[in-house]
Design a protein around this motif. Structure first.
Motif, PDB file in Angstrom:
ATOM      1  N   GLU A  84       0.849  -1.188   0.000  1.00 40.70           N
ATOM      2  CA  GLU A  84       0.000   0.000   0.000  1.00 40.70           C
ATOM      3  C   GLU A  84       0.885   1.240   0.000  1.00 40.70           C
ATOM      4  OE1 GLU A  84      -2.760  -2.384   3.124  1.00 40.70           O
ATOM      5  OE2 GLU A  84      -2.997  -0.203   3.088  1.00 40.70           O
ATOM      6  N   ARG A  85       0.996   1.878  -1.148  1.00 37.87           N
ATOM      7  CA  ARG A  85       1.949   2.969  -1.305  1.00 37.87           C
ATOM      8  C   ARG A  85       1.619   4.163  -0.418  1.00 37.87           C
ATOM      9  NH1 ARG A  85       2.765   4.561  -7.386  1.00 37.87           N
ATOM     10  NH2 ARG A  85       4.205   5.979  -6.298  1.00 37.87           N
ATOM     11  N   ARG A  86       0.346   4.374  -0.117  1.00 43.45           N
ATOM     12  CA  ARG A  86      -0.052   5.552   0.652  1.00 43.45           C
ATOM     13  C   ARG A  86      -0.247   5.252   2.129  1.00 43.45           C
ATOM     14  NH1 ARG A  86      -1.557   9.807  -2.416  1.00 43.45           N
ATOM     15  NH2 ARG A  86      -2.907  10.645  -0.793  1.00 43.45           N
ATOM     16  N   ALA A  87       0.119   4.072   2.556  1.00 44.15           N
ATOM     17  CA  ALA A  87      -0.028   3.728   3.972  1.00 44.15           C
ATOM     18  C   ALA A  87       1.029   4.460   4.791  1.00 44.15           C
ATOM     19  CB  ALA A  87       0.102   2.227   4.164  1.00 44.15           C
ATOM     20  N   ARG A  88       0.612   5.063   5.882  1.00 48.14           N
ATOM     21  CA  ARG A  88       1.511   5.793   6.767  1.00 48.14           C
ATOM     22  C   ARG A  88       1.276   5.354   8.207  1.00 48.14           C
ATOM     23  NH1 ARG A  88       3.060   6.560   2.466  1.00 48.14           N
ATOM     24  NH2 ARG A  88       3.672   8.498   1.413  1.00 48.14           N
ATOM     25  N   TYR A  89       2.332   5.014   8.888  1.00 47.03           N
ATOM     26  CA  TYR A  89       2.219   4.610  10.289  1.00 47.03           C
ATOM     27  C   TYR A  89       1.927   5.839  11.160  1.00 47.03           C
ATOM     28  CZ  TYR A  89       3.460   2.737  14.859  1.00 47.03           C
ATOM     29  OH  TYR A  89       3.436   2.351  16.174  1.00 47.03           O
ATOM     30  N   ALA A  90       0.932   5.713  12.037  1.00 41.97           N
ATOM     31  CA  ALA A  90       0.579   6.799  12.959  1.00 41.97           C
ATOM     32  C   ALA A  90       1.379   6.637  14.248  1.00 41.97           C
ATOM     33  CB  ALA A  90      -0.918   6.779  13.251  1.00 41.97           C
ATOM     34  N   PHE A  91       2.376   7.472  14.413  1.00 32.04           N
ATOM     35  CA  PHE A  91       3.263   7.398  15.573  1.00 32.04           C
ATOM     36  C   PHE A  91       2.475   7.687  16.854  1.00 32.04           C
ATOM     37  CE2 PHE A  91       7.757   7.247  16.691  1.00 32.04           C
ATOM     38  CZ  PHE A  91       7.772   7.795  17.962  1.00 32.04           C
ATOM     39  N   GLN A  92       2.750   6.911  17.903  1.00 31.01           N
ATOM     40  CA  GLN A  92       1.985   7.009  19.141  1.00 31.01           C
ATOM     41  C   GLN A  92       2.900   7.311  20.331  1.00 31.01           C
ATOM     42  OE1 GLN A  92      -1.344   6.552  19.079  1.00 31.01           O
ATOM     43  NE2 GLN A  92      -1.516   5.827  16.971  1.00 31.01           N
ATOM     44  N   VAL A  93       2.282   7.689  21.440  1.00 30.96           N
ATOM     45  CA  VAL A  93       3.027   7.853  22.691  1.00 30.96           C
ATOM     46  C   VAL A  93       3.715   6.544  23.070  1.00 30.96           C
ATOM     47  CG1 VAL A  93       2.790   8.277  25.169  1.00 30.96           C
ATOM     48  CG2 VAL A  93       1.611   9.754  23.538  1.00 30.96           C
ATOM     49  N   ALA A  94       3.072   5.405  22.764  1.00 25.12           N
ATOM     50  CA  ALA A  94       3.658   4.097  23.073  1.00 25.12           C
ATOM     51  C   ALA A  94       5.000   3.908  22.370  1.00 25.12           C
ATOM     52  CB  ALA A  94       2.704   2.980  22.679  1.00 25.12           C
ATOM     53  N   ASP A  95       5.183   4.521  21.195  1.00 26.85           N
ATOM     54  CA  ASP A  95       6.461   4.449  20.493  1.00 26.85           C
ATOM     55  C   ASP A  95       7.547   5.212  21.252  1.00 26.85           C
ATOM     56  OD1 ASP A  95       4.179   4.461  18.242  1.00 26.85           O
ATOM     57  OD2 ASP A  95       5.868   3.279  17.528  1.00 26.85           O
ATOM     58  N   GLU A  96       7.190   6.373  21.804  1.00 24.93           N
ATOM     59  CA  GLU A  96       8.148   7.143  22.589  1.00 24.93           C
ATOM     60  C   GLU A  96       8.563   6.363  23.840  1.00 24.93           C
ATOM     61  OE1 GLU A  96       7.780  11.579  21.522  1.00 24.93           O
ATOM     62  OE2 GLU A  96       9.156   9.980  20.994  1.00 24.93           O
TER      63      GLU A  96
END
Length: 598
Positions: free
Chosen positions: A198-210
């Motif tokens: 999916e070329r337009r898929a973008r990961y939504a960065f979360q507080v859990a990533d921090e």
């Protein structure tokens, strides 16, 4: 461009800043120590990324970084002190300079106890909680992006090149946001695998990533006696091989702390601390543990690096580790060495497979080089006049941790695509003079905080909701009526009942003075009550019909002998003058309880 910038000799000028030396270089900027009018600053010059294809992204990324920094004001977060255009035509940020070490260097040179390490991470978690409450995510937390100030040992989070905030445009071209792969949460790679077509898929960065990135930093300091060395390490975000508990690698790590690190690095983001404030409380609880285990150095000093630079000038730059000469560190204490080597062999095989797969997929953002760092701030230095600050947006709701797909936003900016002149060999490309002028004013006016020098950029602070819990606190604890007025001195640091200058965007502390003849206020906001907020300037062209005004928003109050409470109180006072980012007004009047910032 980066090579030319880094080769600037001492004495060169960047928009009037005299270069003392280069401090660092990375994917987004080159950083220098500059001096002007007796003040030293870290001058961070935007660097064009070849992968972006045009100069527009270079400026847009720097504007986004500056916007994020202007929305923050915390002692453990770097603060900007100005901006401008370098001779190359690229934007630069001026940041306060401080002598100190990166977090990794500090651990090697100071041999901190476990309790001291917890104290540093407690402050980092508190700074992140403050940042997240304002809808800002750093997205590149790592050991080299935290400095420990030499003078007082305070940690400072630096390098917001990858930061984002509420309603910010996405400037990345891949499925993952910019960042450093080692510190990414495992769910980012899972998202990439699931949406590789999916070329337009973008990961939504979360507080859990921090939170996961904080766990990686903590794990590294607790298990590696020489974290500055460049050598193979266990991949802590490998989905197939969970990281070993810190206590299993280093017997000096207390069991409670080892358990917390395991939970922070959990593969399921729901099993991590719910937010950074919860993490801060857990770290504080462990730091208060009376056990003597917490007062032991995290590693025997004999296992750590000896010597190294001792003068502040030498400590301003990260050391260059001689890793290839020293591979034989003891990695594990309680495990069988053969099993550990087997795990590493499996890891390398898996890593090669992942790299081949990702190379074929082509969705990953180019890796941000580790070398980028710039000095943090020294709060003792006198600040330069700052432009009016960007209004704080409504805090972004903390959504359930995990990935999601967002449609790729339209890459747009008022910065017109630049057609650089063909430069002489060996010189960086320069923008045409008209393009530089456009960047200097019209483009920067997109960022409300860049008001100085661009008429019309001083926009009215946008409306947004009051701090969380303010309504309940004002109703239940403070017993303030809706629309109630309070007599107060707006800025306690200046003379009351007088005409004074307020710096637009600066923090102010108001106070209820003595002599208030109002029985109601004596009860609910007595003399000595302190209001904490920020000043703004509102011109007659920004929705105010009669005259320009000083606007002060107070979001916290402390009554004598009581705890702090979140509040929503606003002041609007006729402005007498506005000059160089400062507004003149009388330092006495009333503040009004509101349910929403006007």
């Amino acid at each position: 461009m980066s090579a030319t910038l880094l080769n600037l000799p001492p004495g060169s000028l960047i928009d009037g800043w005299q270069v003392a030396k280069a401090l660092g270089d990375g994917g987004f900027a080159c950083v220098f120590l500059g001096e002007k009018n007796g003040r030293h600053r870290a001058i961070k010059v935007a660097q064009h990324r070849e992968s972006s294809g045009d100069f527009k992204q270079t400026h847009a990324r720097t504007l986004r970084e500056l916007t994020a920094l202007l929305m923050l004001d915390h002692p453990n977060i770097v603060r900007p002190q100005g901006y401008g255009l370098a001779e190359s035509g690229n934007l630069y940020l001026a940041l306060d300079y401080v002598d100190g070490w990166t977090l990794a260097e500090w651990a090697e040179r100071k041999h901190p106890t476990v309790r001291e390490v917890l104290g540093v991470f407690e402050k980092l978690a508190g700074a992140l909680a403050y940042m997240h409450g304002r809808g800002i995510l750093h997205r590149d937390l790592k050991l080299s992006n935290v400095l420990i100030r030499q003078s007082d040992g305070e940690p400072v989070i630096i390098d917001f090149s990858c930061a984002t905030y509420t309603l910010a445009e996405d400037l990345t071209g891949g499925g993952l946001p910019p960042g450093t792969d080692r510190y990414r949460a495992p769910e980012q790679f899972k998202f990439l695998r699931e949406h590789k077509d999916e070329r337009r898929a973008r990961y939504a960065f979360q507080v859990a990533d921090e939170i996961f990135a904080i766990g990686v930093m903590l794990h590294e300091l607790l298990t590696d006696p020489r974290p500055t060395e460049l050598r193979p390490r266990f991949d802590l975000n490998n989905p197939a091989l969970p990281p070993p508990p810190p206590r299993r690698v280093n017997a000096r790590v207390p069991a409670g702390l080892s358990d917390l690190v395991e939970s922070i690095l959990a593969r399921d983001p729901k099993k991590r601390p719910v937010d950074t404030e919860a993490l801060r409380r857990e770290l504080a609880e462990l730091r208060a543990d009376p056990s003597s285990d917490y007062d032991e150095p995290g590693h025997p000093p004999s296992e750590q690096r000896h010597g190294g630079p001792s003068c502040p000038e030498a400590l301003a730059m990260p050391s260059i580790p001689q890793s290839r000469q020293r591979h034989g560190a003891r990695v594990e204490r309680e495990r069988d060495r053969g099993r550990w080597h087997g795990l590493l062999a499996s890891l390398f095989a898996l890593l090669i497979a992942v790299l081949l797969w990702r190379f074929a997929g082509g969705l990953v953002e180019p890796r941000v080089p580790e070398g980028l760092r710039h000095p943090a701030i020294s709060h003792s230095a006198p600040p330069e006049p700052a432009p009016p600050a960007m209004p704080t947006p409504s805090p972004a709701p903390v959504t359930a941790p995990g990935p999601s797909i967002a449609a790729a936003p339209k890459e747009g900016s008022a910065l017109k695509p630049l057609s650089p002149e063909v430069p002489p060999q060996g010189r960086p490309p320069r923008m045409p003079k008209k393009a530089i002028a456009a960047v200097e004013c019209a483009s920067l006016s997109l960022v409300a905080a860049l008001a100085a020098g661009c008429p019309g950029a001083q926009i009215r602070p946008e409306s947004f909701t009051c701090p969380a819990g303010a309504e309940e606190a004002m109703d239940e604890q403070l017993h303030w009526k809706r629309g109630e007025n309070f007599a107060l001195q707006y800025d306690d640091s200046q003379k009351g009942f007088a005409s004074v200058w307020f710096t637009a965007g600066a923090e102010v502390v108001g106070v209820v003075p003595k002599g208030i003849n109002d029985d109601r206020q004596e009860t609910v906001a007595p003399p000595g009550t302190r209001f904490y907020g920020k000043a703004y300037y509102l011109s007659d062209k920004m929705g105010r019909a009669d005259a320009p005004a000083l606007v002060v928003r107070y979001d916290r109050v402390k009554l004598p002998g009581q705890a702090d409470y979140p509040i929503c109180v606003v002041v609007e006072m006729d402005a007498l003058a506005f000059k160089d980012g400062k507004v003149q007004a009388y330092n006495m009047g009333v503040g009004t309880r509101v349910h929403r910032w006007p």
